[in-house]
Design an enzyme around this catalytic site. Structure first.
Site, PDB file in Angstrom:
ATOM      1  N   ASN A 161      35.047  36.897  54.310  1.00 11.24           N
ATOM      2  CA  ASN A 161      35.120  38.351  54.131  1.00 11.24           C
ATOM      3  C   ASN A 161      35.446  38.702  52.679  1.00 11.24           C
ATOM      4  OD1 ASN A 161      34.669  38.730  56.851  1.00 11.24           O
ATOM      5  ND2 ASN A 161      36.768  39.257  57.351  1.00 11.24           N
ATOM      6  N   ARG A 209      19.063  42.219  61.304  1.00 15.78           N
ATOM      7  CA  ARG A 209      19.500  40.853  60.988  1.00 15.78           C
ATOM      8  C   ARG A 209      18.974  39.907  62.058  1.00 15.78           C
ATOM      9  NH1 ARG A 209      23.397  41.241  57.009  1.00 15.78           N
ATOM     10  NH2 ARG A 209      24.666  43.147  56.988  1.00 15.78           N
ATOM     11  N   ARG A 241      22.010  42.914  53.748  1.00 15.20           N
ATOM     12  CA  ARG A 241      22.720  42.101  52.765  1.00 15.20           C
ATOM     13  C   ARG A 241      23.134  40.734  53.309  1.00 15.20           C
ATOM     14  NH1 ARG A 241      24.866  44.531  48.249  1.00 15.20           N
ATOM     15  NH2 ARG A 241      25.218  46.482  49.362  1.00 15.20           N
ATOM     16  N   HIS A 275      18.713  50.964  59.714  1.00 16.05           N
ATOM     17  CA  HIS A 275      19.832  50.274  60.358  1.00 16.05           C
ATOM     18  C   HIS A 275      19.857  50.511  61.864  1.00 16.05           C
ATOM     19  CE1 HIS A 275      24.313  49.604  61.054  1.00 16.05           C
ATOM     20  NE2 HIS A 275      23.948  48.495  60.452  1.00 16.05           N
ATOM     21  N   TYR A 316      29.865  38.894  68.621  1.00 22.71           N
ATOM     22  CA  TYR A 316      30.022  40.326  68.368  1.00 22.71           C
ATOM     23  C   TYR A 316      29.985  41.066  69.704  1.00 22.71           C
ATOM     24  CZ  TYR A 316      28.866  39.917  63.324  1.00 22.71           C
ATOM     25  OH  TYR A 316      28.846  39.606  61.998  1.00 22.71           O
ATOM     26  N   ARG A 329      37.871  49.262  63.792  1.00 22.38           N
ATOM     27  CA  ARG A 329      38.153  47.865  63.434  1.00 22.38           C
ATOM     28  C   ARG A 329      38.451  47.697  61.953  1.00 22.38           C
ATOM     29  NH1 ARG A 329      34.620  44.376  61.297  1.00 22.38           N
ATOM     30  NH2 ARG A 329      32.814  45.496  62.094  1.00 22.38           N
ATOM     31  N   HIS A 349      32.229  45.448  67.444  1.00 22.61           N
ATOM     32  CA  HIS A 349      31.114  45.983  66.666  1.00 22.61           C
ATOM     33  C   HIS A 349      30.492  47.271  67.213  1.00 22.61           C
ATOM     34  CE1 HIS A 349      27.005  45.680  64.707  1.00 22.61           C
ATOM     35  NE2 HIS A 349      27.798  45.454  63.682  1.00 22.61           N
TER      36      HIS A 349
END
Length: 687
Positions: A49, A376, A406, A436, A469, A565, A593
């Site tokens: 992270n 992703r 990313r 997204h 997730y 979160r 998530h």
């Protein structure tokens, strides 16, 4: 604890709030109730992270400084240069805490007869194995750089770790060198067991043990090695060469990221001062970079892959993903979904439903078109395989794939090229916007009409992350909703048109306006003397306009419960500003998530699942979709699982003015929400 000088009276700075979130990850590594190997893995997550934070957020603030801007308006009331200093100070403390935790865990591992040894602890029985491993698996691939005044120091790779070698030569001179520890190597080398005990040596220490072999041609008196790591700006720069395709430009830009400007330099604090000064001078490290003294080992993210050694007792018990009640994997999903909506809640439910849906669409002769967004992809993606299969079978397959997701660009580029070869119609997002949203719509010929089936999700269609997730995916046959999903795909092709939507809330055109309207409805309820109630769950809240709207609602008497979160720029519990707002954060073995937005109570509650956080990028700079839940069973399921999370008093932390990440404690029966939600779904299957 975060110094109160780092915030103004209204907001907490986004970067500092993120660092507080990463401190909650570090709390998991520190928690003695967490299994030992999982504690090491949380250390790895903390480190990973932090790497991404410096590549992206720290780099952004650094660019503000370099162009001579103060940045106070964008950074929640803190000047950019001041913020860089504050971040570095906090991270130095967190790094020291991570080293302490690692030492503590190492002691506990010894009690379990697991020994992580260094080069000074190798015994005669291990010597031959290590030397053989080095010559068979390491030496031929080793990149060793000899440094001198005639050879310019090469650009060190982003986030790769290096051993800096100093040789004191017999003629009195010094010779420096670098050994690259490449990404992807086995960082932990399991040595042969001895008397039932496990032994592990780190790749770094194996190299230290074999320094005499690596530098055998040099005539030195002494040799030492210390680790360094550099983190570079991860911003993608696109060249303007019109002859190159978007994929080619992005591929080049991802490669260029490896040599972006440095933003953080971490070094072993025991390194000799002359070695440190030589390296910093050679690399051009300046006072706007974050220079952090660390421990003997860097790239602790590799602890995410610490070997299990067969010790399941030192890890979290794996859950078996469940089937959704009433939705059989052994029969047609289309037939079931035509009867009612269903919700798949990963990782409690199996991700197989998404693959099965796409496989069924690929094989069904009545299916004519498949449209899907991809953000992703997994390295090995069954989603991509199913879409390619559909194209081979003659379906018109359209994939909007976000190549700029990313740090996942390379996997997305690879599959984009494979799909293009098989005739899949690819869209690479919308100019100026990232796509997204997570959605799929298929058109199936039924009689003389085309009927739509589809799913809308809060998470990526990624088999790997679906195991760790938590996310919701709604499977639906609702024709009005799916007609609007189809409109969004039309927008990808004709993005000069702004479509209207009755059911979906779509960024960038409507999200702020629609959510403001939903909040205003609750404010009106309070003004009428009724109860206004808002419940939300998201990853991050950093849009100041949205924060201000929530403050307005709180001042009107609306009760607001929030599970966030990560970043939270809102300050809850302040009289006259946010006294009716409560915020918790849950960090546990699965990464929380989903985005859920609920307005009102009782029969009139409006429930949405969404791909969008309340961040400026999600509201204004991305294509996002929030979907209403109309099916009463699914709506109740979302409410139930939110309530279970809200009742968590084991892994929930209070987000409040103390900013100390206090665990929420009360006299209620212990509820660890991730365990309780799995039990909730088990019970549904039984009943």
């Amino acid at each position: 604890m975060i110094d109160t000088e780092t915030i103004n009276d209204t907001y907490i700075n986004r970067e500092i709030s993120w660092i507080q979130f990463n401190a909650r990850v570090l709390q998991e590594a520190s928690d003695e109730k967490v299994p030992l190997i999982e504690r090491l893995r949380f250390l790895g997550i903390f480190s990973n992270n932090l790497d991404e934070f410096f590549k992206v957020r720290y780099a952004t603030v650094k660019r503000i400084v370099e162009v001579g801007k103060g940045g106070k308006n964008q950074l929640g009331g803190i000047k950019a240069k001041e913020l860089l200093d504050i971040i570095t100070q906090i991270v130095i403390k967190q790094q020291a805490e991570s080293i302490r935790i690692l030492e503590e865990v190492d002691k506990e591992l010894k009690k379990e007869h697991i020994y992580i040894i260094d080069e000074t602890q190798v015994d005669s029985n291990q010597h031959d194995f290590i030397k053989n491993y080095f010559f068979q698996n390491v030496s031929s691939a080793l990149v060793t750089i000899i440094l001198n005044d005639l050879v310019k120091l090469p650009n060190l790779k982003d986030s790769a770790a290096y051993l800096t070698v100093k040789m004191q030569m017999k003629d009195g001179t010094k010779q420096f060198g670098l050994i690259e520890i490449p990404k992807g190597v086995e960082r932990f080398i399991v040595l042969p067991k001895q008397n039932g005990h496990n032994y592990i040596i780190m790749y770094d220490d194996l190299l230290r043990y074999c320094l005499s072999d690596i530098f055998s041609i040099f005539d030195y008196e002494s040799i030492s090695a210390h680790m360094i790591k550099i983190t570079r700006d991860a911003e993608l720069d696109f060249e303007s060469d019109l002859s190159k395709s978007f994929i080619e430009k992005l591929s080049d830009s991802v490669k260029h990221r490896e040599i972006g400007d440095p933003v953080r330099f971490v070094y072993d604090k025991t390194i000799d001062q002359d070695t440190l000064e030589y390296l910093m001078n050679q690399m051009g490290i300046d006072n706007t970079d974050s220079v952090i003294p660390g421990g003997r080992y860097h790239n602790k993210r590799d602890y995410m892959s610490f070997p299990s050694l067969g010790r399941t007792d030192l890890m979290y018990e794996k859950i078996k993903p469940l089937e959704v009640k009433g939705l059989s994997l052994k029969s047609s999903l289309f037939k079931a979904i035509a009867e009612k909506d269903y919700m798949v809640h990963a990782p409690y439910h199996t991700f197989t439903y998404i693959i099965k849906f796409l496989r069924e669409a690929a094989l069904d002769p009545k299916v004519k078109t498949i449209k899907i967004t991809i953000y992703r992809l997994a390295e090995i993606s069954h989603v991509a395989s199913a879409l390619i299969n559909a194209a081979i079978n003659g379906k018109a397959v359209t994939v909007s794939i976000e190549l700029r997701a990313r740090f996942d660009e390379e996997a997305n580029i690879y599959y984009a090229e494979q799909m293009k070869k098989e005739g899949v119609n690819l869209h690479f997002g919308v100019p100026g916007l990232k796509v997204h949203s997570k959605m799929c719509v298929i058109e199936r010929e039924e009689g003389k009409k085309l009927k739509r089936y589809g799913f809308i999700s809060t998470g990526n269609f990624n088999e790997s992350t679906a195991k760790i997730y938590t996310d919701y995916t709604l499977f639906t046959y609702n024709q009005p909703i799916l007609k609007e999903v189809n409109k969004i795909f039309n927008f990808f092709e004709t993005n000069y048109r702004v479509y209207t939507y009755k059911h979906l809330i779509v960024s960038p055109h409507y999200t702020e306006k629609k959510f403001f309207k939903l909040i205003d409805e609750q404010i009106k309820e309070c003004k009428k003397g009724n109860e206004g109630y808002i419940r939300v769950k998201m990853n991050s809240l950093s849009n100041y306009a949205m924060v201000d709207k929530l403050y307005e609602a709180s001042n009107a008497g609306v009760k607001i419960d929030m599970i966030i979160r990560g970043i939270c720029c809102l300050i809850p519990g302040i009289k006259g500003m946010s006294e009716n707002i409560r915020v918790i954060s849950i960090v546990d073995k699965f990464l929380e998530h989903p985005r859920i937005y609920m307005f009102g109570k009782g029969d009139n509650v409006k429930v949405y699942i969404s791909s969008a956080d309340w961040m400026t990028r999600n509201i204004h700079n991305r294509v996002e979709v929030s979907c209403p839940i109309y099916d009463p069973d699914v709506k109740q399921e979302v409410i139930d699982t939110f309530n279970i999370c809200w009742s968590d008093n084991v892994k929930a932390r209070l987000i409040n003015t103390s900013k100390e990440n206090e665990y929420r404690t009360n006299n209620n029966p212990k509820v660890r929400s991730q365990v309780a939600i799995y039990d909730y779904y088990l019970e549904k299957l039984k009943n």
